[in-house]
Scaffold this motif. Structure first.
Motif, short mmCIF file in Angstrom:
data_model
loop_
_atom_site.label_atom_id
_atom_site.label_comp_id
_atom_site.label_asym_id
_atom_site.label_seq_id
_atom_site.Cartn_x
_atom_site.Cartn_y
_atom_site.Cartn_z
N ALA A 19 0.85 -1.20 0.00
CA ALA A 19 0.00 0.00 0.00
C ALA A 19 0.88 1.24 0.00
CB ALA A 19 -0.91 -0.01 1.23
N PHE A 20 0.28 2.33 -0.43
CA PHE A 20 1.02 3.60 -0.56
C PHE A 20 0.29 4.66 0.25
CE2 PHE A 20 1.24 7.65 -2.97
CZ PHE A 20 2.59 7.92 -2.80
N ALA A 21 0.98 5.29 1.18
CA ALA A 21 0.31 6.20 2.11
C ALA A 21 0.90 7.60 2.06
CB ALA A 21 0.40 5.63 3.53
N LEU A 22 0.15 8.48 1.40
CA LEU A 22 0.54 9.89 1.32
C LEU A 22 -0.54 10.76 1.97
CD1 LEU A 22 2.36 12.16 0.13
CD2 LEU A 22 1.05 11.96 -2.00
N THR A 23 -1.80 10.52 1.60
CA THR A 23 -2.91 11.41 1.98
C THR A 23 -3.15 11.47 3.50
OG1 THR A 23 -3.98 10.89 -0.12
CG2 THR A 23 -5.39 11.82 1.60
N ILE A 38 -6.35 5.01 2.94
CA ILE A 38 -5.28 4.24 2.30
C ILE A 38 -5.83 2.91 1.77
CG2 ILE A 38 -2.98 3.26 2.59
CD1 ILE A 38 -3.31 6.44 2.79
N THR A 39 -5.72 2.78 0.44
CA THR A 39 -6.18 1.56 -0.23
C THR A 39 -5.36 0.38 0.26
OG1 THR A 39 -6.82 2.85 -2.16
CG2 THR A 39 -6.50 0.47 -2.49
N ASN A 40 -6.04 -0.71 0.57
CA ASN A 40 -5.42 -1.92 1.14
C ASN A 40 -4.97 -1.72 2.58
OD1 ASN A 40 -5.79 -3.47 -1.15
ND2 ASN A 40 -3.76 -3.04 -1.98
N LYS A 47 -16.50 6.40 -10.57
CA LYS A 47 -16.29 7.75 -9.98
C LYS A 47 -14.93 7.89 -9.31
CE LYS A 47 -16.94 11.85 -9.19
NZ LYS A 47 -16.89 12.81 -10.31
N ILE A 48 -14.51 6.83 -8.61
CA ILE A 48 -13.24 6.96 -7.86
C ILE A 48 -12.06 7.18 -8.80
CG2 ILE A 48 -12.70 4.47 -7.73
CD1 ILE A 48 -12.03 7.18 -5.06
N THR A 49 -12.17 6.69 -10.04
CA THR A 49 -11.01 6.82 -10.93
C THR A 49 -10.77 8.28 -11.34
OG1 THR A 49 -12.25 6.35 -12.99
CG2 THR A 49 -11.32 4.46 -11.80
N GLU A 101 -5.38 8.82 -6.89
CA GLU A 101 -4.10 8.95 -7.63
C GLU A 101 -3.97 10.38 -8.19
OE1 GLU A 101 -3.70 5.92 -6.77
OE2 GLU A 101 -1.58 5.67 -7.16
N GLY A 102 -4.59 11.33 -7.49
CA GLY A 102 -4.64 12.73 -7.93
C GLY A 102 -5.91 12.96 -8.72
N THR A 103 -6.68 13.99 -8.31
CA THR A 103 -7.95 14.26 -9.00
C THR A 103 -7.68 14.66 -10.45
OG1 THR A 103 -7.99 16.62 -8.51
CG2 THR A 103 -8.96 15.14 -6.84
N ASN A 104 -8.75 14.67 -11.26
CA ASN A 104 -8.54 15.01 -12.66
C ASN A 104 -8.21 16.49 -12.86
OD1 ASN A 104 -8.73 12.40 -13.28
ND2 ASN A 104 -10.55 12.54 -14.58
C1 LIG Z 1 -11.38 5.34 -2.08
C2 LIG Z 1 -10.12 6.15 -1.97
C3 LIG Z 1 -8.90 5.50 -1.94
C4 LIG Z 1 -7.73 6.24 -1.79
N1 LIG Z 1 -6.52 5.58 -1.71
C5 LIG Z 1 -5.40 6.28 -1.40
C6 LIG Z 1 -4.16 5.62 -1.14
O1 LIG Z 1 -4.05 4.39 -1.25
N2 LIG Z 1 -3.10 6.37 -0.76
C7 LIG Z 1 -3.15 7.71 -0.63
O2 LIG Z 1 -2.15 8.31 -0.28
N3 LIG Z 1 -4.31 8.38 -0.88
C8 LIG Z 1 -5.43 7.70 -1.25
N4 LIG Z 1 -6.62 8.36 -1.49
C9 LIG Z 1 -6.64 9.81 -1.41
C10 LIG Z 1 -6.81 10.49 -2.78
O3 LIG Z 1 -5.63 10.41 -3.52
C11 LIG Z 1 -7.27 11.93 -2.50
O4 LIG Z 1 -8.62 11.83 -2.08
C12 LIG Z 1 -7.14 12.83 -3.71
O5 LIG Z 1 -5.78 13.07 -4.03
C13 LIG Z 1 -7.84 14.18 -3.51
O6 LIG Z 1 -7.58 14.73 -2.27
P1 LIG Z 1 -8.79 15.24 -1.37
O7 LIG Z 1 -9.79 14.14 -1.34
O8 LIG Z 1 -8.25 15.72 -0.09
O9 LIG Z 1 -9.44 16.42 -2.18
P2 LIG Z 1 -9.02 17.96 -2.13
O10 LIG Z 1 -7.56 18.09 -2.41
O11 LIG Z 1 -9.55 18.57 -0.89
O12 LIG Z 1 -9.79 18.51 -3.39
C14 LIG Z 1 -11.16 18.87 -3.35
C15 LIG Z 1 -11.53 19.43 -4.73
O13 LIG Z 1 -10.72 20.59 -5.02
C16 LIG Z 1 -10.02 20.40 -6.24
N5 LIG Z 1 -8.69 21.00 -6.17
C17 LIG Z 1 -7.79 20.91 -5.14
N6 LIG Z 1 -6.68 21.57 -5.46
C18 LIG Z 1 -6.85 22.06 -6.71
C19 LIG Z 1 -6.04 22.83 -7.61
N7 LIG Z 1 -4.79 23.20 -7.28
N8 LIG Z 1 -6.57 23.16 -8.80
C20 LIG Z 1 -7.83 22.78 -9.16
N9 LIG Z 1 -8.64 22.05 -8.35
C21 LIG Z 1 -8.15 21.69 -7.15
C22 LIG Z 1 -9.90 18.87 -6.39
O14 LIG Z 1 -9.68 18.50 -7.75
C23 LIG Z 1 -11.26 18.43 -5.86
O15 LIG Z 1 -12.23 18.55 -6.86
C24 LIG Z 1 -7.79 7.65 -1.68
C25 LIG Z 1 -9.04 8.28 -1.75
C26 LIG Z 1 -10.19 7.56 -1.88
C27 LIG Z 1 -11.50 8.29 -1.89
#
Ligand SMILES: Cc1cc2nc3c(=O)[nH]c(=O)nc-3n(C[C@H](O)[C@H](O)[C@H](O)COP(=O)(O)OP(=O)(O)OC[C@H]3O[C@@H](n4cnc5c(N)ncnc54)[C@H](O)[C@@H]3O)c2cc1C
Length: 308
Positions: free
Chosen positions: A43-47, A78-80, A279-281, A285-288
């Motif tokens: 597993a990878f833990a950043l968030t 954190i996934t897994n 939806k999760i995709t 791994e960083g939002t779109n």
């Molecule tokens: C089911 C699930 C599994 C996950 N697994 C892992 C894992 O294994 N390891 C891990 O480390 N993390 C994991 N995550 C965390 C995931 O990577 C984060 O949820 C994701 O990076 C977004 O962070 P946030 O949810 O805090 O949203 P936020 O950063 O709070 O963002 C909220 C909204 O604001 C937008 N936004 C934020 N900053 C900007 C910007 N600069 N410009 C434009 N828009 C912006 C975002 O796109 C989003 O729409 C997981 C999340 C979920 C839901």
């Protein structure tokens, strides 16, 4: 002033070179066969609660103590989590240096001071465990550092370069599956005395879905082929395939529910699950939004290097 680091930006030069040396030979021998054979999950833990897209805001600390580091903090979602045996954990070893004060560690399940918190109740991917990781005075040897002290964000960003095509492939599979279900159903379901696939309105939806799936497939395969060449500048195509395939999965699964009408909304048919899973995709791994930022930054960087 530390540079802003988000879940996806690669803002230092020669990042690929630094990350290539992330794992020592000893670490590879100790951990990788277990993962490759399926004996152990990783597993990878950043968030963290206050550090999602803004990954530089992580607050989990690793404090040097002789040849060890003492980890304190909580990782979220954190996934897994809990299922995996081996965790890559990104911490701050020097808060004064911002993102340049981050260090990644390998932490094994069962290490004293490392426990698991809340298991999330999610909209989709419900077969995948998502948990909190809690570190309370968790002692980890220096030998478990991934790369070097201070390069934790480079390790994290290069991890994303490799893992985003995986999410893209996940999205592509969901989209292709939803298309298959929609085509199958449209041939079986009869309204107005005919199968619904005989209506142009339905055919056009299926045609758009199929075209989007093929375009996503081409981009995911192109990214995989490029990464397999050993190229180092993979951040842009990796982000592109994740962005395009996940947006495709969301559109195609939503349209698949539409093709199935009310039955599509019911749990008896698989497409509502596919729509929830898609939806999760677009998020992990960083939002779109962040993928677009990565693509944009790389475009500008490429243009600047051509001019120089
Ligand atoms: C089911 C699930 C599994 C996950 N697994 C892992 C894992 O294994 N390891 C891990 O480390 N993390 C994991 N995550 C965390 C995931 O990577 C984060 O949820 C994701 O990076 C977004 O962070 P946030 O949810 O805090 O949203 P936020 O950063 O709070 O963002 C909220 C909204 O604001 C937008 N936004 C934020 N900053 C900007 C910007 N600069 N410009 C434009 N828009 C912006 C975002 O796109 C989003 O729409 C997981 C999340 C979920 C839901």
């Amino acid at each position: 002033m530390p540079k802003r680091i988000c879940a996806g930006s690669t803002s230092r030069k020669n990042t690929a070179d630094w990350a290539a040396g992330s794992w020592t030979d000893e670490q590879k021998q100790k951990y990788l066969p277990r993962v490759a054979s399926g004996q152990s999950l990783a597993a990878f833990a950043l968030t963290e609660a206050n550090a999602g897209s803004d990954a530089g805001a992580i607050a989990t600390t690793a404090t040097k103590d002789g040849d060890d580091y003492i980890l304190n903090g909580t990782k979220q979602w954190i996934t897994n989590g809990g299922e995996a045996e081996i965790y890559s954990v990104v911490t701050k070893t020097d808060k004064s240096k911002g993102s340049r004060g981050a260090t990644a560690f390998i932490v094994e399940k069962g290490t004293p001071g490392f426990t698991f918190g809340k298991k999330e109740n999610k909209m989709g991917i419900r077969a995948s465990a998502t948990r909190e990781l809690v570190f309370q005075d968790c002692r980890v040897p220096k030998a478990n550092i991934l790369g070097k002290e201070g390069l934790g964000f480079i390790v994290a960003m290069k991890t994303f370069d490799m893992s985003r095509p995986g999410v893209a492939a996940q999205a592509l599979g969901i989209a292709a599956g939803a298309l298959d279900e929609a085509v199958k159903y449209s041939r079986e379901r009869r309204q107005f005395g005919k199968p619904i696939c005989s209506f142009q309105g339905v055919q056009f939806m299926l045609a758009d879905m199929a075209t989007q799936v093929e375009a996503a497939r081409a981009l995911v395969y192109a990214a995989a082929r490029y990464i397999d060449t050993g190229a180092k500048d993979v951040s842009k195509i990796s982000a592109m395939c994740k962005l395009f395939a996940s947006d495709t999965a969301m559109r195609v699964t939503t349209d698949a529910v539409q093709v199935l009408g009310g039955y599509g909304y019911m749990k008896e048919y698989p497409v509502e699950k596919m729509m929830r899973d898609a939806k999760i995709t677009q998020i992990y791994e960083g939002t779109n939004q962040i993928q677009r930022e990565v693509i944009g930054m790389n475009l500008i960087k490429e243009a600047a290097s051509k001019k120089a």
